[in-house]
Structure formats: C-alpha cells, structure tokens
Motif scaffolding. Structure first.
Motif, PDB file in Angstrom:
ATOM      1  N   ILE A  88      -0.280  -7.740   2.105  1.00 12.59           N
ATOM      2  CA  ILE A  88      -1.108  -7.503   1.017  1.00 12.59           C
ATOM      3  C   ILE A  88      -0.936  -8.653   0.238  1.00 12.59           C
ATOM      4  CG2 ILE A  88      -1.843  -6.376  -1.221  1.00 12.59           C
ATOM      5  CD1 ILE A  88      -2.872  -4.811   1.070  1.00 12.59           C
ATOM      6  N   ALA A  92      -1.638  -8.821  -5.723  1.00 13.33           N
ATOM      7  CA  ALA A  92      -2.983  -8.038  -5.796  1.00 13.33           C
ATOM      8  C   ALA A  92      -2.449  -6.659  -6.287  1.00 13.33           C
ATOM      9  CB  ALA A  92      -3.307  -7.924  -4.002  1.00 13.33           C
ATOM     10  N   VAL A  93      -1.495  -5.949  -6.282  1.00 11.19           N
ATOM     11  CA  VAL A  93      -1.228  -4.913  -6.907  1.00 11.19           C
ATOM     12  C   VAL A  93      -0.673  -4.839  -8.283  1.00 11.19           C
ATOM     13  CG1 VAL A  93       0.510  -3.008  -6.626  1.00 11.19           C
ATOM     14  CG2 VAL A  93      -0.476  -3.638  -4.632  1.00 11.19           C
ATOM     15  N   TYR A 101      -5.489   1.421  -7.085  1.00 10.98           N
ATOM     16  CA  TYR A 101      -4.815   1.523  -5.532  1.00 10.98           C
ATOM     17  C   TYR A 101      -5.760   0.574  -4.893  1.00 10.98           C
ATOM     18  CZ  TYR A 101      -8.620   4.969  -4.983  1.00 10.98           C
ATOM     19  OH  TYR A 101      -9.667   5.684  -5.022  1.00 10.98           O
ATOM     20  N   LEU A 102      -5.085   0.223  -3.585  1.00 10.63           N
ATOM     21  CA  LEU A 102      -5.791  -0.663  -2.816  1.00 10.63           C
ATOM     22  C   LEU A 102      -5.808   0.162  -1.386  1.00 10.63           C
ATOM     23  CD1 LEU A 102      -4.177  -4.447  -3.242  1.00 10.63           C
ATOM     24  CD2 LEU A 102      -6.253  -3.299  -4.297  1.00 10.63           C
ATOM     25  N   ARG A 104      -6.641  -0.998   2.564  1.00 13.18           N
ATOM     26  CA  ARG A 104      -7.071  -2.158   3.488  1.00 13.18           C
ATOM     27  C   ARG A 104      -6.637  -1.864   4.784  1.00 13.18           C
ATOM     28  NH1 ARG A 104      -5.856  -7.173   0.279  1.00 13.18           N
ATOM     29  NH2 ARG A 104      -7.060  -6.858  -1.954  1.00 13.18           N
ATOM     30  N   SER A 118      -0.317   0.800  -4.148  1.00 12.12           N
ATOM     31  CA  SER A 118      -0.472   0.889  -5.493  1.00 12.12           C
ATOM     32  C   SER A 118       0.715   0.495  -6.151  1.00 12.12           C
ATOM     33  CB  SER A 118      -0.587   2.509  -6.014  1.00 12.12           C
ATOM     34  OG  SER A 118      -0.660   2.522  -7.387  1.00 12.12           O
ATOM     35  N   ASP A 145     -11.921  -2.493   2.629  1.00 10.20           N
ATOM     36  CA  ASP A 145     -11.333  -3.120   1.687  1.00 10.20           C
ATOM     37  C   ASP A 145     -11.847  -2.440   0.328  1.00 10.20           C
ATOM     38  OD1 ASP A 145     -10.047  -5.117   0.049  1.00 10.20           O
ATOM     39  OD2 ASP A 145     -11.235  -6.743   0.679  1.00 10.20           O
ATOM     40  N   ARG A 147     -10.660  -1.347  -3.724  1.00 14.11           N
ATOM     41  CA  ARG A 147      -9.641  -1.662  -4.865  1.00 14.11           C
ATOM     42  C   ARG A 147     -10.496  -0.621  -5.833  1.00 14.11           C
ATOM     43  NH1 ARG A 147      -9.201  -4.078  -9.935  1.00 14.11           N
ATOM     44  NH2 ARG A 147      -7.214  -5.128 -10.128  1.00 14.11           N
TER      45      ARG A 147
END
Ligand code: GCV
Length: 688
Positions: A88, A92-93, A101-102, A104, A118, A145, A147
């Motif tokens: 990641i 990004a977090v 959270y993400l 992917r 996260s 993907d 977010r």
C-alpha cells in the motif's frame, strides 16, 4: 440453516456460485490477521464463521505471513504487517479516519493477495465486514480498490429497553434481548447483535430507555413505578455492565446509558438534584469516575429531561444548558459525552414550535461535550413530517439527528414499511441554512455530532418482529455510513444478502420496500400532511396502532368548515421558524407542497388543489389508493411462493394480510370521521 435459533439476518454467508468460488479461494482461503487487539480477534472469528459458509471449506488463519501458499488475505494496519506496508503506497492510510479503511487486491512477491488495512483496529473490523458483504453479494474481487470513511463520527443505536423488566418501549419484536438481571452472564445473542451492528459501521449503543422512570397515569407513587432504568447507575449494576461492554468493545462499539436526571437524589443520598448545587455536581463527577474505572471506553449519557414525566433542570428552575453542562463537566475528564434530547413539551398549544423555542436561544452555551439530539420532525416520528426547524439553527452547538428504526406510527413491525425513502427525503431536504451545505444531512458531521436510530430489536427470532423490517436496521446503518448511497443500492444490498441473488426476488422485494412508505402515508394519513390520528390506548407499551382521529382534534383540526392546522404566521408560526425561501414556501398555500399542505394550513374541505380536485376528495382518494397499494404489495409478495424458503414466505404473507386489514380500518375510520364533518360524498364510490 441459521447457526442459532434466531435469524442470521444479512450475515448468512451462504455458499457462493462455483465460478466466483474459484476466484475467491485464490485470495481468501488463507488469511493472515494481525494479532494484537480485541478487534482483530473479532475479525478472526468472523472469518472463521463466514468463509466456510461462503466457500464450503475452512479458512486457514495464519499467525505469520504464509510463504508457502499461492495467495492470501492480509488484514492489519501497515505497522502490523510487512505485506501491507509494502503493497500500500506510503501515506494512503495516514489520512484516513480511525474508522476508515482500504481494501485492495494486490500482487505481493508474485502472490495474488487481498489487503484490508486501516490506521486503527476499528477500521479493520469495518473493512472486513465490507469485504464479506462483497463476497455475500457475489461481487468480483480480483481488481478491487476500495477507500471508505464514514460520513458521521457517531453512529449510534438507542434502545428503549426497560432494564430488569425486559420490556421494550415501542419495540415490536418481543422481550428485550438484554437480561440485565443476569449480567455479568453473557448470552450468545449479545455477540451476534454486536456483529450485526459492526457490519453496518455502528459504533455506539445506548442500552436502555430514555424513559428511566414511569408511573402509570394518575400515579406518582414510588411503589407503582413501572420503569426503573435509573437503577443502572447503581454501583452493583455498573459492575455487571462490564461484561456487556467487553462484548461490544471487540466490535468497536461503545456503550452508553440513558440516565435519570434525578439520580443524585434517587441513587445518591442527596436531598436535591439541582444542577447548580456543588454537591450534585460532585456526585456526578464521582459517578463518572466510578464508571470509567470499570468501563474505560464508556461513551456517555443520554438524557430525556423535563419531558413526559422525566425529571429535569426545570424542577429547580434551571434551563437545559445548566442541566446538560452539569453532567458534561463530570464526563469531560474521561472524554465522555452527554446526548441531551430536544424532545420537549411546553406551554405552547402547538407542540411543533416548542423545541426551537426552547433550544435555539441556548445555541453556543452548551459545553463542548454536549450534543443536542433532535428528532427528524417537530412532533414525533409521524409517517411524514416536515423536518425540524432546529436543523441549521444552532451553528454553535453539536447536533445529533434522531431517527426511528422501529415503527411506532408506521405499522409497529406488523406492516412492511421501509423507512429508507423517508430518511432519504429528510436527508436531502434543503434548509437553506448557512453552513458547509444546507441539506439536513450536512448538519451532523462534526466530531461530537452524528446520527442515532431508535431500534426495533427484540428477542423474536427475526430480531425485528418481521423479516422485511430487518431492512430498516440495515438501511439505517448503511445510510449513516454513507448518506450519498441511494435507496435502491442499499435495498438491493440487503435483499441480495438476505434472500440471495435471484433476480425475480430482488425486483419484487425492492418494489415492495421502496413503495411501502408512501402506501402507509396514504392509508394512515391521507397524504396531505395530517398527523397523529392514532389510538392512545391504556396499555402504554402497546398503543398507537389503531386509528382514532376523535382522540386528537387539536392535531388534525377537522371542523365542519375544514381541516388542517394553521402553522403559518396567522397560526402557530411554525413555518416562520424556517429560513427563507423555505419559510415562505410553506407559508403560502399556493406554494406549500401538497404532501405538507394540511400540516401548515387549515383549509376548507372544498378548497381546490392545483388539478382542480378538492381537499376532501384528495383525502378520500389517497386513503383508498393507500389500501389498494397495500393489496398490490401483498400480491407482489405472494408471487414469491416457492422462490424463497417457506418459513420467511409464510411469516411475511401472514403479516401482509393483517396489514391490508389494518389499512382498510384506517381508511374507513378516518374517511368516515371526515365525512361526518364535511358531509361531502366522495366521487367514484370513494365514500364511507
Ligand atoms: C420513549 C413518544 C413515544 C414515547 C417515547 C417518546 C420519546 O412520545 O410515544 O414512547 O418515549 O416519544 O421519544 O421520548
């Protein structure tokens, strides 16, 4: 089959189709979950529950990164795991909320992986449930993907459960699930409830009724008291609550209590509960210290004060600021919050104007950790009301929006009435108030703000007393996570996870749910803005189900001349509490939307509407159309026989028969009542 004697709701985890199964297996059969926190242990448990159902085989849960398998799911913060840190992008977090959270799909050292990450463990719980929702719905995950962050910091459920008696005020699903007398013993149901809530992103639960005391009509005798939720602040009860708090904690849900404003006197040994008395303030401080020693993540207090028999600051001639701030100062050192309800009565003949009159002048005076909790409309969860004029009127105060998930006035868990279209209407309403956006949904986005829902949960195996009414809990959670989701999307998500992916089932249940609210408005109110025409029975917990317009002449205003309530400048003035152009739109009978017409105007029975139809004829038409619509929705449901399991099919079918029967009753009682005043025959045989 549900794993318990009660329903799994939308967390069914039924086997996915074979083609999806292969792609899911590649990335999910093995999972590597961070180890540290209670939340991560809940994540592991959920995977153990979900994956065997979805894939038909166990998930292999690794303590360390699995190197020997082809692909895997990794769930953790970037600090927990190398695989996440490396796959990641930096930062990004970092800019996500704790709840964000993400998700992917990534390639890591040649392996097809899936990452849920996260900045905080709480986000991992939500991210995991999001992923499981996608799997439950059979969505592709190979190029995923996502977010996500919630729109509101506080997403809270209010229970109106009466401790120790296990009754639920306005609950239509049996006894309370909370057995406070047996705490600290835990029931499986608590954890399953926490799972359901966490899957929607709910992060707070008020465990007990805002009515913490209640005397039967005419009595003030202590011994006759029927509700005693106030006792939850007693030391031994607080100790009991620690076990329940620990169940919710694993799912990132804070517990709160509704408290009695008179507690310093009732529970403590003081002879006053005056909020300005130093001993009283000290009592609250010591109580707060005691609570936080036991439950360090305790959310705070919810208070109904000076309303419907509950004690409050008015007992001592103090105002709501003085009352709320006395509790707030006690919670403040611990990070706790007071949710102070604006549901108050007063001297005004029109109850609609009371909340604004009481609270708007207090804007800016509440302590920083007070949230003023406001019902969506000025009266009381009627099938349709204009929105509260307080939205946008208190820019210096943290506000909370209170919605009703249970259906006190929309069929009481017997009628299939989806509240989602109503909530969308409320959320989208443009108040023209000056803030970063002026729709109702824009007013609760601060850290101390949020949206709360009064729940319908009970001991019934359906949880909500009606299988289709599970959709209201689901919709509430999803909508307050993301208010921009449209009603179709949320409804489709619920149907697919609850009943499977059959297109006919999806189309039919969607149509039933999305059309159900307008039907209810028509057969219970006539669709022109009338409210409050229900029977107020003796049985406090069971009333408001049947029609009885004769009990409330002051609400609908029917006379021989006309019908409706004048809330314009010549009447109670509620319309004037809005800002322009909203105020003038409601004020003028020509521009007032038909759906609110008789909420704001008292009009002659033969007043002509835009298309030339008279008010009385439109009322007759809408009541009759409402019943026909209820019949049509029932018929639609009947087409599902054999397409869903018999148990749920029969359960809903039986309730639809009762719904149609009740709709006819509402139509006949109310049109008959109006006819007696107006003495005008309806066209097309639409006469009582
Ligand atoms: C919890 C209405 C309901 C009551 C409810 C009250 C409130 O009056 O009928 O049951 O009490 O609203 O929201 O406090």
């Amino acid at each position: 089959m549900p794993r318990n004697q009660y329903d799994d709701c939308w967390l069914r985890y039924d086997r996915v189709s074979d083609d999806r199964r292969e792609s899911y297996r590649r990335r999910i059969k093995h999972a590597y979950v961070a180890e540290e926190s209670p939340e991560c242990s809940a994540v592991r448990d959920e995977l153990r529950e979900a994956i065997p159902g979805l894939l038909g085989e166990d998930v292999h849960l690794w303590q360390h990164r699995p190197e020997t398998v082809d692909g895997f799911l990794a769930i953790g913060t970037p600090g927990d795991m190398e695989v996440i840190k490396e796959s990641i992008p930096d930062g990004a977090v970092d800019d996500l909320d704790d709840d964000g959270y993400l998700i992917r799909s990534v390639e890591y050292e040649g392996q097809d992986c899936l990452v849920v990450t996260s900045g905080a463990d709480q986000g991992l719980v939500y991210g995991t449930f999001h992923l499981l929702r996608l799997l439950n719905m059979g969505e592709p995950i190979d190029e995923i993907d996502v977010r996500e962050e919630p729109a509101y910091a506080n997403r809270v459920i209010n229970h109106w459960d009466n401790p120790f008696r296990r009754t639920v005020e306005r609950g239509y699903a049996g006894e309370s699930i909370f057995d406070f007398d047996r705490l600290p013993d835990l029931r499986d149901r608590y954890e399953d409830y926490a799972r359901l809530l966490a899957s929607l992103g709910i992060n707070g639960v008020v465990l007990n009724n805002v009515n913490t005391e209640y005397y039967p009509r005419g009595s003030t005798n202590e011994a006759s008291q029927q509700f005693d939720g106030w006792r939850l602040l007693e030391s031994r009860r607080l100790e009991d609550l620690t076990s329940l708090a620990s169940v919710f904690r694993r799912y990132g849900i804070q517990i709160y209590l509704s408290v009695n404003f008179g507690a310093p006197k009732r529970i403590g040994d003081l002879d006053t509960f005056d909020p300005l008395d130093e001993d009283v303030r000290q009592w609250w401080r010591e109580k707060a210290d005691e609570i936080y020693d036991l439950i360090p993540d305790f959310g705070g207090f919810l208070v109904k004060a000076d309303s419907e028999g509950q004690d409050g600051p008015y007992n001592y001639d103090r105002d709501h600021v003085e009352g709320a701030n006395a509790l707030a100062q006690a919670l403040e050192p611990h990070g706790g919050r007071v949710w102070w309800r604006a549901f108050v009565y007063g001297s005004h003949e029109d109850r609609a104007i009371q909340a604004y009159d009481t609270f708007e002048p207090l804007d800016g005076d509440f302590a920083e950790n007070v949230t003023v909790q406001i019902k969506n409309g000025p009266i009381d969860f009627q099938p349709r009301e204009p929105v509260s004029t307080l939205f946008g009127a208190m820019p210096e105060t943290d506000l909370g929006l209170e919605l009703q998930i249970t259906g006190e006035y929309t069929g009481q868990g017997v009628h299939a009435t989806s509240h989602l279209p109503m909530w969308k209407e409320i959320f989208e309403f443009d108040t023209h108030a000056d803030r970063d956006g002026s729709r109702v949904q824009d007013f609760f986005r601060g850290d101390g703000e949020g949206v709360v829902g009064v729940t319908s949960i009970g001991e019934d195996h359906t949880w909500t007393g009606h299988y289709l009414m599970q959709s209201n809990l689901y919709a509430f959670g999803r909508l307050i996570w993301d208010p921009d989701l449209d009603a179709e999307t949320i409804t489709d998500e619920w149907i697919t996870q609850t009943f499977g992916a059959d297109e006919a089932v999806l189309d039919t249940v969607r149509e039933i749910l999305l059309d159900s609210w307008e039907a209810c408005i028509d057969y219970e109110t006539g669709g022109l803005g009338l409210i409050h025409m229900m029977h107020n029975g003796q049985e406090y917990l069971e009333n408001h189900y049947y029609p009885a317009p004769e009990e409330w002449p002051g609400y609908h205003g029917a006379t021989e001349e006309g019908i409706g309530y004048d809330r314009t400048a010549t009447g109670s003035g509620y319309a004037q509490q809005f800002r322009d152009p909203v105020a003038s739109r409601f004020e003028d009978v020509e521009t007032c939307p038909e759906k609110h017409l008789l909420f704001f105007h008292h009009l002659p029975w033969d007043h002509e509407l835009e298309d030339g139809t008279t008010v009385i004829q439109r009322l007759y038409d809408n009541f009759y159309d409402g019943v026909e619509e209820a019949e049509r929705l029932r018929d639609l449901w009947m087409t599902l026989e054999g397409k869903i399991d018999d148990r749920r099919f029969e359960h809903v079918a039986t309730r639809f028969d009762e719904q149609v029967h009740q709709a006819e009753k509402w139509r006949d009682v109310i049109t008959g009542y109006f006819y007696d005043f107006a003495e005008i025959e309806g066209e097309k045989g639409r006469v009582p």
